[in-house]
Design a protein around this motif. Structure first.
Motif, PDB file in Angstrom:
ATOM      1  N   LEU A 225      84.727  85.582  45.062  1.00  0.00           N
ATOM      2  CA  LEU A 225      85.388  86.513  44.150  1.00  0.00           C
ATOM      3  C   LEU A 225      86.681  86.009  43.606  1.00  0.00           C
ATOM      4  N   LYS A 226      87.445  85.286  44.510  1.00  0.00           N
ATOM      5  CA  LYS A 226      88.792  84.689  44.086  1.00  0.00           C
ATOM      6  C   LYS A 226      88.407  83.617  42.944  1.00  0.00           C
ATOM      7  N   VAL A 227      87.420  82.683  42.685  1.00  0.00           N
ATOM      8  CA  VAL A 227      86.915  82.017  41.786  1.00  0.00           C
ATOM      9  C   VAL A 227      86.493  82.847  40.695  1.00  0.00           C
ATOM     10  N   ARG A 228      85.757  83.863  40.813  1.00  0.00           N
ATOM     11  CA  ARG A 228      84.843  84.533  39.580  1.00  0.00           C
ATOM     12  C   ARG A 228      85.425  85.769  39.400  1.00  0.00           C
ATOM     13  N   LEU A 229      86.651  86.128  39.820  1.00  0.00           N
ATOM     14  CA  LEU A 229      87.271  87.400  39.675  1.00  0.00           C
ATOM     15  C   LEU A 229      87.049  87.542  37.860  1.00  0.00           C
ATOM     16  N   PRO A 230      87.646  86.407  36.993  1.00  0.00           N
ATOM     17  CA  PRO A 230      87.732  86.760  35.774  1.00  0.00           C
ATOM     18  C   PRO A 230      86.336  86.861  35.144  1.00  0.00           C
ATOM     19  N   GLN A 231      85.186  86.434  35.673  1.00  0.00           N
ATOM     20  CA  GLN A 231      83.791  86.570  35.071  1.00  0.00           C
ATOM     21  C   GLN A 231      83.446  87.831  35.375  1.00  0.00           C
ATOM     22  N   VAL A 232      83.901  88.476  36.803  1.00  0.00           N
ATOM     23  CA  VAL A 232      83.330  89.913  37.081  1.00  0.00           C
ATOM     24  C   VAL A 232      84.078  91.006  36.155  1.00  0.00           C
ATOM     25  N   LEU A 233      85.217  90.951  36.036  1.00  0.00           N
ATOM     26  CA  LEU A 233      86.193  91.587  35.127  1.00  0.00           C
ATOM     27  C   LEU A 233      85.548  91.635  33.697  1.00  0.00           C
TER      28      LEU A 233
ATOM     29  N   ALA B  14      77.678  96.235  43.409  1.00  0.00           N
ATOM     30  CA  ALA B  14      77.794  95.673  44.595  1.00  0.00           C
ATOM     31  C   ALA B  14      77.808  94.297  44.542  1.00  0.00           C
ATOM     32  N   LEU B  15      78.898  93.840  45.126  1.00  0.00           N
ATOM     33  CA  LEU B  15      79.207  92.188  45.194  1.00  0.00           C
ATOM     34  C   LEU B  15      78.935  91.733  46.508  1.00  0.00           C
ATOM     35  N   GLN B  16      78.516  90.491  46.615  1.00  0.00           N
ATOM     36  CA  GLN B  16      78.420  89.909  47.638  1.00  0.00           C
ATOM     37  C   GLN B  16      78.908  88.511  47.605  1.00  0.00           C
ATOM     38  N   GLU B  17      78.929  87.750  48.992  1.00  0.00           N
ATOM     39  CA  GLU B  17      79.687  86.513  48.976  1.00  0.00           C
ATOM     40  C   GLU B  17      81.328  86.461  48.396  1.00  0.00           C
ATOM     41  N   LEU B  18      82.205  87.408  48.771  1.00  0.00           N
ATOM     42  CA  LEU B  18      83.411  87.504  48.300  1.00  0.00           C
ATOM     43  C   LEU B  18      84.230  86.338  48.848  1.00  0.00           C
TER      44      LEU B  18
END
Length: 257
Positions: free
Chosen positions: A11-19, A31-35
């Protein structure tokens, strides 16, 4: 309502993509996995700024799961982990949202069928099965979604012979998946799409995504009460094309009121 699952592979790397994805695809529950984050490193401020509430179960470097819930829906009766199972790996999270019991899971990979991790995977699935049996009994409207690390049948594998009897596709793993369905659950994607070559994960190497050489290992399983409300279940491949993508794509189910 829309529910989705996505293994974001950090999630640290992919937070911009999630947002970005939530802004473009405002699902009600994600539901998120591999935070891959410690519990105290979760980016709650950014998630709340996007209009979501969250409950999470973090672990440094590996594993970690979360549920993001769009306001004004509340997160009720959250549970971290499988009750009664002293699992050192943080892989399961549950909560009730608008009358639906939501269970998010990052299931064990297993590494290879010769590995001790494979033995752990089958034992872990047995624990998940027993936990899910209780949840389904208590909550007629229940959904289990996440990265299952199992391709349920040959349609879900780009090269059947290459993967035959390998981890993710072995007979015992597929039997464990069928055991979950036997509790009264349905693979929601297959209600709407019976075609092969429909994948949710592609290795980063060898242009596997561009060549559509993948596996369908991310799933949404629903009870009959939710199956009756389901109008669509799709794999959203768009984020897999973005810069620095996760190797997984979100899976999204739409439920009628």
């Amino acid at each position: 309502m829309k529910f989705a699952t996505w293994n974001v592979n950090s999630l640290k790397v992919r937070l911009p993509q999630v947002l970005q994805w939530l802004a473009e695809t405002p699902v009600d529950v994600l539901a998120l996995q591999e935070l891959k984050l410690d519990q105290d490193k979760f980016p709650l401020a950014e998630i709340e700024a996007a209009g979501y509430r969250a409950v999470w179960y973090g672990q440094k470097t590996y594993n970690g799961v979360a549920l993001l819930v769009r306001a004004p829906f509340e997160i009720e009766d959250p549970v971290l982990g499988i009750p009664g199972y002293d699992d050192p790996q943080r892989r399961v999270i549950a909560a009730t949202v608008n009358g639906v019991r939501v269970i998010g899971a990052y299931c064990v990979n297993g590494e290879s069928i010769e590995s001790d991790k494979y033995v752990y995977k089958l034992e872990w699935y047995a624990r998940l099965h027993d936990y899910l049996a209780l949840e389904v009994e208590k909550h007629p409207a229940c959904v289990l979604m996440g990265d299952f690390n199992i391709a349920p049948d040959d349609r879900d594998v780009y090269d059947v012979e290459a993967w035959r009897d390998k981890v993710l596709c072995s007979v015992p793993e597929r039997a464990a998946f069928e055991g979950l369905l036997a509790l009264g659950l349905t693979d929601a994607f297959r209600v709407f799409n019976q075609e092969d070559k429909q994948y949710s994960w592609w290795d980063y190497r060898a242009a596997m995504f561009r060549r559509n050489l993948g596996l369908r290992i991310d799933h949404i399983l629903v009870t009959d009460a939710l199956k009756a409300r389901a109008t669509e279940c799709v794999i959203d491949k768009a984020p897999r094309k973005w810069e620095r993508p996760s190797d997984h794509a979100p899976v999204v189910i739409t439920l009628a009121d």
